[in-house]
Motif scaffolding. Structure first.
Motif, PDB file in Angstrom:
ATOM      1  N   PRO A   1      32.065  79.647  58.185  1.00  0.00           N
ATOM      2  CA  PRO A   1      31.928  78.848  56.920  1.00  0.00           C
ATOM      3  C   PRO A   1      32.213  77.336  56.958  1.00  0.00           C
ATOM      4  O   PRO A   1      31.716  76.693  58.114  1.00  0.00           O
ATOM      5  N   ALA A   2      31.783  76.989  56.010  1.00  0.00           N
ATOM      6  CA  ALA A   2      31.422  75.718  55.271  1.00  0.00           C
ATOM      7  C   ALA A   2      32.473  75.202  56.480  1.00  0.00           C
ATOM      8  O   ALA A   2      32.202  73.568  56.681  1.00  0.00           O
ATOM      9  N   ASP A   3      33.666  75.250  55.423  1.00  0.00           N
ATOM     10  CA  ASP A   3      35.038  74.290  55.935  1.00  0.00           C
ATOM     11  C   ASP A   3      35.220  74.428  57.353  1.00  0.00           C
ATOM     12  O   ASP A   3      36.255  74.417  57.603  1.00  0.00           O
ATOM     13  N   ILE A   4      34.466  74.953  58.278  1.00  0.00           N
ATOM     14  CA  ILE A   4      35.293  74.948  60.100  1.00  0.00           C
ATOM     15  C   ILE A   4      33.918  73.577  60.492  1.00  0.00           C
ATOM     16  O   ILE A   4      32.706  74.095  60.036  1.00  0.00           O
ATOM     17  N   VAL A   5      34.849  73.277  61.158  1.00  0.00           N
ATOM     18  CA  VAL A   5      33.971  72.378  62.199  1.00  0.00           C
ATOM     19  C   VAL A   5      34.451  72.057  64.198  1.00  0.00           C
ATOM     20  O   VAL A   5      35.382  72.921  64.116  1.00  0.00           O
TER      21      VAL A   5
ATOM     22  N   THR B   1      37.263  62.520  75.653  1.00  0.00           N
ATOM     23  CA  THR B   1      37.068  61.384  76.740  1.00  0.00           C
ATOM     24  C   THR B   1      36.099  61.174  76.890  1.00  0.00           C
ATOM     25  O   THR B   1      36.183  62.352  77.980  1.00  0.00           O
ATOM     26  N   PRO B   2      35.437  60.102  77.953  1.00  0.00           N
ATOM     27  CA  PRO B   2      34.501  60.561  78.837  1.00  0.00           C
ATOM     28  C   PRO B   2      35.048  60.876  80.596  1.00  0.00           C
ATOM     29  O   PRO B   2      34.488  61.194  81.126  1.00  0.00           O
ATOM     30  N   TYR B   3      36.304  60.361  80.322  1.00  0.00           N
ATOM     31  CA  TYR B   3      37.101  60.598  81.632  1.00  0.00           C
ATOM     32  C   TYR B   3      37.668  61.711  81.626  1.00  0.00           C
ATOM     33  O   TYR B   3      38.594  61.910  82.474  1.00  0.00           O
ATOM     34  N   CYS B   4      37.461  62.399  80.343  1.00  0.00           N
ATOM     35  CA  CYS B   4      38.526  63.765  80.227  1.00  0.00           C
ATOM     36  C   CYS B   4      38.166  64.606  82.004  1.00  0.00           C
ATOM     37  O   CYS B   4      36.554  65.020  81.588  1.00  0.00           O
ATOM     38  N   ASP B   5      38.230  65.692  82.817  1.00  0.00           N
ATOM     39  CA  ASP B   5      37.823  66.227  83.669  1.00  0.00           C
ATOM     40  C   ASP B   5      36.801  67.737  83.059  1.00  0.00           C
ATOM     41  O   ASP B   5      36.214  68.047  83.391  1.00  0.00           O
ATOM     42  N   GLU B   6      37.562  68.086  81.815  1.00  0.00           N
ATOM     43  CA  GLU B   6      37.705  69.296  81.535  1.00  0.00           C
ATOM     44  C   GLU B   6      37.270  69.526  80.135  1.00  0.00           C
ATOM     45  O   GLU B   6      38.670  69.646  79.409  1.00  0.00           O
ATOM     46  N   VAL B   7      36.327  69.425  79.417  1.00  0.00           N
ATOM     47  CA  VAL B   7      35.882  69.639  77.983  1.00  0.00           C
ATOM     48  C   VAL B   7      35.547  70.959  77.037  1.00  0.00           C
ATOM     49  O   VAL B   7      34.417  71.580  77.999  1.00  0.00           O
ATOM     50  N   ILE B   8      36.028  71.699  75.831  1.00  0.00           N
ATOM     51  CA  ILE B   8      35.431  73.167  75.271  1.00  0.00           C
ATOM     52  C   ILE B   8      35.688  72.100  74.302  1.00  0.00           C
ATOM     53  O   ILE B   8      35.683  71.087  73.262  1.00  0.00           O
ATOM     54  N   ARG B   9      34.914  72.826  73.610  1.00  0.00           N
ATOM     55  CA  ARG B   9      34.160  73.176  71.734  1.00  0.00           C
ATOM     56  C   ARG B   9      34.852  74.355  71.540  1.00  0.00           C
ATOM     57  O   ARG B   9      35.247  74.971  71.683  1.00  0.00           O
ATOM     58  N   GLU B  10      35.614  73.243  70.841  1.00  0.00           N
ATOM     59  CA  GLU B  10      36.518  73.769  69.521  1.00  0.00           C
ATOM     60  C   GLU B  10      36.662  74.159  68.284  1.00  0.00           C
ATOM     61  O   GLU B  10      36.148  73.405  67.844  1.00  0.00           O
ATOM     62  N   VAL B  11      36.734  75.186  67.144  1.00  0.00           N
ATOM     63  CA  VAL B  11      37.255  75.152  66.255  1.00  0.00           C
ATOM     64  C   VAL B  11      37.776  74.910  65.582  1.00  0.00           C
ATOM     65  O   VAL B  11      39.662  75.065  65.381  1.00  0.00           O
ATOM     66  N   PHE B  12      38.366  74.021  64.102  1.00  0.00           N
ATOM     67  CA  PHE B  12      39.374  73.614  63.421  1.00  0.00           C
ATOM     68  C   PHE B  12      38.428  74.104  61.766  1.00  0.00           C
ATOM     69  O   PHE B  12      37.460  73.829  61.274  1.00  0.00           O
TER      70      PHE B  12
ATOM     71  N   ARG C   1      38.415  72.214  58.405  1.00  0.00           N
ATOM     72  CA  ARG C   1      38.036  70.558  57.802  1.00  0.00           C
ATOM     73  C   ARG C   1      39.229  70.110  57.228  1.00  0.00           C
ATOM     74  O   ARG C   1      39.887  70.512  56.495  1.00  0.00           O
ATOM     75  N   GLY C   2      39.492  69.042  57.731  1.00  0.00           N
ATOM     76  CA  GLY C   2      40.709  68.444  57.449  1.00  0.00           C
ATOM     77  C   GLY C   2      41.993  67.912  58.697  1.00  0.00           C
ATOM     78  O   GLY C   2      42.655  67.178  59.052  1.00  0.00           O
ATOM     79  N   SER C   3      42.059  69.115  59.176  1.00  0.00           N
ATOM     80  CA  SER C   3      42.736  69.902  60.745  1.00  0.00           C
ATOM     81  C   SER C   3      42.337  69.554  61.938  1.00  0.00           C
ATOM     82  O   SER C   3      42.810  69.712  62.848  1.00  0.00           O
ATOM     83  N   GLU C   4      41.357  68.575  62.178  1.00  0.00           N
ATOM     84  CA  GLU C   4      40.787  68.074  63.313  1.00  0.00           C
ATOM     85  C   GLU C   4      41.384  67.073  64.391  1.00  0.00           C
ATOM     86  O   GLU C   4      41.991  66.739  63.097  1.00  0.00           O
ATOM     87  N   PRO C   5      41.721  67.640  65.366  1.00  0.00           N
ATOM     88  CA  PRO C   5      42.932  65.765  66.278  1.00  0.00           C
ATOM     89  C   PRO C   5      42.296  64.394  66.114  1.00  0.00           C
ATOM     90  O   PRO C   5      40.602  64.450  65.538  1.00  0.00           O
ATOM     91  N   VAL C   6      42.604  63.512  65.719  1.00  0.00           N
ATOM     92  CA  VAL C   6      42.221  62.037  65.231  1.00  0.00           C
ATOM     93  C   VAL C   6      42.252  61.758  66.598  1.00  0.00           C
ATOM     94  O   VAL C   6      41.511  61.173  66.746  1.00  0.00           O
ATOM     95  N   ARG C   7      43.450  61.697  67.098  1.00  0.00           N
ATOM     96  CA  ARG C   7      43.537  61.156  68.426  1.00  0.00           C
ATOM     97  C   ARG C   7      42.687  61.662  69.662  1.00  0.00           C
ATOM     98  O   ARG C   7      42.829  62.135  69.808  1.00  0.00           O
TER      99      ARG C   7
END
Length: 458
Positions: free
Chosen positions: A392-396, A409-420, A422-428
């Motif tokens: 859906p269009a409102d999924i980021v 961040t570049p320092y994270c050991d394990e990075v994954i692609r997550e779905v949210f 729109r508007g609920s994705e983490p800012v920090r």
């Protein structure tokens, strides 16, 4: 005629006794007759020349029947059960009066967009047992019921990257008894995301999540998605302790495949009498029960089950199509399930004994039900290619740290692609992993390149 000449030229095959005693799609046919008899009466069904158009796909039906029987023979061989279907036949031939208490299985295939039942196998042999385990048998679904808890949580504002604590849990029941649930692995995992808890089918975090959202809310969602059997709002609901049928559970999963739309299961499209009068012209009965965004997030989480969780044998056995699903095993290894779907079909498989009976150590849904599911899916997609689930269009999508659930961040050991949504994705950004002088000395890590990659992905 040409057709007659063609038939005359074909050789006559000898039909085995097994083939003669096996009516094709017998469980489906009997159910159709029952529906028609209820509506028009026995006389109309058997004597008035009705023409009935059904939803059955003969090819998928044949594949489901053949796969189910061959996989059950394999299971009987590996498990060493006292009674097998072969030993039942031997006993019958010897004149013994025995019940067909061998291991059973059932499968159903439906089109989630209109509810059409494309295949239905209610058991291993209709003549030996007419009990239709797709629509008549109610069994504990085990972890196959867990998605309803997670879907309810997503509706309540939880995100797949939010964390739950997998740690010992003690619940005092209203009757004064104490319940100490445990994980299948009998170990604890500490802090785990909703996605990980679901794809690894971890019990304790699921129970804790249900306590937070409230069992009545999960019951309401399950019922809205097509669960019609009575289900009580107990904490044990998180573990699938309430009995349901294979049909209703598969149709409920179909809601996710259809982007939030529930379609009532349908077997007959038209009924015409001998004079050409249309007695029945059925249209799909559909209703929206979830938003497309919630349905997509839940689907995406269930894709992880197949890609890296308890259903990963599907990938090991060569299934490459985009698909999602969930294993289920009742507490006593008495019922094994796998319910899964693509954007086009939903398939449910159950395996177990009719009477409550232990199937054997480690006889989980991934072992006793998933192989049949894979066979059906491979038949439905012979090129091993299928459509992607529509986003859906409102999924980021966002790259997050698996350990913190925050922006990577570049320092994270394990990075994954997550779905949210729109508007609920983490800012920090992740605050667990940070650069140190020792990292700066690590020539194997190019932090500038990683920073640019993450910016592009986010």
């Amino acid at each position: 005629s040409t057709a007659l000449d063609t038939l005359k030229s074909k050789s006559l095959d000898v039909m085995s006794e097994e083939d003669q005693n096996h009516e094709f799609a017998a469980y489906f046919t009997r159910h159709i007759k029952s529906i028609l008899a209820d509506k028009f009466g026995d006389r109309a069904v058997y004597r008035q020349g009705l023409t009935v158009y059904t939803t059955l796909d003969p090819y998928l039906q044949k594949v489901a029947e053949d796969s189910l029987e061959s996989r059950m023979v394999e299971l009987e061989t590996s498990a060493g059960y006292d009674m097998t279907r072969a030993s039942y036949h031997d006993s019958m031939e010897a004149g013994a009066d025995v019940e067909p208490d061998y291991i059973q299985s059932a499968a159903v295939v439906l089109d989630p967009h209109n509810g059409h039942i494309l295949a239905m196998v209610g058991g291993r042999n209709f003549e030996e047992s007419k009990w239709n385990r797709v629509i008549q048998a109610k069994k504990q679904p085990g972890s196959a019921f867990k998605p309803f808890t997670y879907i309810t949580a997503l509706k309540s504002g939880y995100r797949p990257s939010d964390f739950l604590l997998d740690s010992p849990l003690v619940i005092e029941m209203p009757n004064g008894e104490v319940w100490k649930p445990k994980n299948f692995s009998e170990s604890f995992h500490g802090s785990v995301s909703l996605r990980t808890a679901l794809n690894e089918s971890i019990n304790i975090p699921t129970i804790k999540l249900l306590r937070k959202i409230g069992p009545p809310a999960a019951v309401e969602v399950a019922k809205s998605m097509g669960i019609k059997s009575p289900i009580r709002p107990y904490y044990s609901l998180a573990l699938g302790t309430e009995d349901v049928t294979l049909m209703e559970l598969t149709a409920a999963y179909g809601v996710l495949a259809a982007e939030g739309i529930y379609s009532e299961p349908m077997y007959i499209t038209r009924v015409v009498d001998r004079n050409g009068n249309v007695l029945e012209d059925n249209k799909p009965r559909r209703r929206e029960v979830l938003s497309p965004e919630i349905a997509y997030m839940a689907t995406n989480m269930l894709q992880s089950v197949i890609d890296e969780g308890t259903g990963k044998n599907a990938r090991r056995y060569g299934l490459r199509i985009p698909c999602a699903g969930k294993t289920g095993t009742s507490d006593d290894c008495g019922n094994g399930w796998f319910i899964g779907f693509t954007p086009e079909i939903a398939v449910g498989v159950w395996t177990g004994f009719d009477e409550k009976k232990f199937m054997g150590r480690r006889k989980t849904g991934a072992v006793v039900a998933l192989p049949v599911w894979i066979d059906i899916m491979k038949a439905a997609y012979p090129q091993n290619q299928g459509p992607e689930f529509e986003k859906p269009a409102d999924i980021v999508e966002l790259m997050v740290c698996r350990e913190s659930g925050l922006r990577a961040t570049p320092y994270c050991d394990e990075v994954i692609r997550e779905v949210f949504i729109r508007g609920s994705e983490p800012v920090r950004k992740c605050d667990i992993h940070s650069i140190s002088k020792y990292d700066l000395l690590n020539t194997d890590r190019n932090f500038m390149d990683r920073e640019n990659e993450l910016e592009d992905e986010n």
